[in-house]
Structures are given as structure tokens and as C-alpha cells.
Design a protein around this motif. Structure first.
Motif, mmCIF file in Angstrom:
data_model
loop_
_atom_site.group_PDB
_atom_site.id
_atom_site.type_symbol
_atom_site.label_atom_id
_atom_site.label_comp_id
_atom_site.label_asym_id
_atom_site.label_seq_id
_atom_site.Cartn_x
_atom_site.Cartn_y
_atom_site.Cartn_z
ATOM 1 N N PHE A 23 60.762 42.019 61.997
ATOM 2 C CA PHE A 23 62.102 42.535 62.278
ATOM 3 C C PHE A 23 63.060 41.796 61.362
ATOM 4 N N ALA A 24 63.956 42.538 60.750
ATOM 5 C CA ALA A 24 64.912 41.945 59.814
ATOM 6 C C ALA A 24 66.259 41.746 60.492
ATOM 7 N N GLU A 25 66.992 40.746 60.009
ATOM 8 C CA GLU A 25 68.323 40.465 60.536
ATOM 9 C C GLU A 25 69.329 41.520 60.096
ATOM 10 N N ASP A 26 69.127 42.071 58.885
ATOM 11 C CA ASP A 26 70.015 43.100 58.371
ATOM 12 C C ASP A 26 69.222 43.994 57.415
ATOM 13 N N PHE A 27 69.879 45.061 56.955
ATOM 14 C CA PHE A 27 69.189 46.021 56.105
ATOM 15 C C PHE A 27 68.772 45.403 54.775
ATOM 16 N N VAL A 45 57.584 50.782 55.198
ATOM 17 C CA VAL A 45 58.756 51.602 55.501
ATOM 18 C C VAL A 45 59.703 50.782 56.366
ATOM 19 N N ILE A 46 60.966 51.184 56.345
ATOM 20 C CA ILE A 46 61.982 50.548 57.172
ATOM 21 C C ILE A 46 62.363 51.538 58.258
ATOM 22 N N SER A 47 62.380 51.061 59.490
ATOM 23 C CA SER A 47 62.735 51.908 60.622
ATOM 24 C C SER A 47 63.854 51.245 61.413
#
Length: 106
Positions: A23-27, A45-47
Motif C-alpha cells: 500500500f502506498a502513502e500517495d499516488f 497495476v495501481i488500484s
């Protein structure tokens, strides 16, 4: 309303077989993870998920399940490298090395 459910269904089918690796903190961080994984021949992929009760969006980086272990290693290795680099820079900034120590007066 039927259109919306079809759109959601299509995105779910597209991500079928994919699992969350981080999980990322931001895009921006999510994009960095995705680029790092793809540079190591791991499809990613980014969801983005809807806002959570605490008021923030979850940005998940996902990979096919068969690449999960390798993706963890790649991301953890990069994080360890980044931590080491940050630590080295902090040490350099914190050192009270006096450059005048080696200057000689002639």
C-alpha cells in the motif's frame, strides 16, 4: 446505474489473479513501486480504493499472485537501499568535521 455496475465488474475482471504487494502513502509512491517492479519484469497495476472511514484513500500496488514473493523482495530491497542512503546522508550532515583541521598556514 447498470452501466456503473458493468464498469466495476470489468475492473474486477481485469484485476482477477492480482494480489496486493504494497500500500502506498500517495499516488507518486505507488507509481514508483510500479516502475520498480516493471523494471524487474514484474507486471504491476495501481488500484485506488474509495475513501476509508479515517478519511484517506487506499492506494494498492498489485501484482499477479505468481510474482508476489519476487515483488516483495524487490520492494524490500529498494526500501533497505533507500534507508541506507538516507542514513548515510544524515551521518554526513550531522558530522561536525572541521575542514580547517587539515589546512596548513604557510
Amino acid at each position: 446505474m447498470a452501466k456503473r455496475s458493468k464498469k466495476i465488474h470489468k475492473s474486477q475482471v481485469k484485476l482477477e489473479g492480482y494480489v496486493v504487494v504494497a500500500f502506498a502513502e500517495d499516488f507518486e509512491q505507488a507509481q514508483e513501486y510500479k516502475t520498480l517492479l516493471e523494471a524487474n519484469d514484474i507486471p504491476a497495476v495501481i488500484s485506488e480504493h474509495e475513501e476509508q472511514p479515517i478519511g484517506s484513500k487506499e492506494i494498492a500496488v498489485m501484482v499477479p499472485e505468481e510474482f508476489l514473493d519476487e515483488a516483495h523482495v524487490v520492494i524490500e530491497s529498494q526500501q533497505a537501499y533507500d534507508d541506507f542512503y538516507d542514513f548515510a546522508l544524515e551521518d554526513e550532515e550531522d558530522s561536525d568535521f572541521d575542514g580547517d583541521l587539515f589546512e596548513e598556514d604557510f
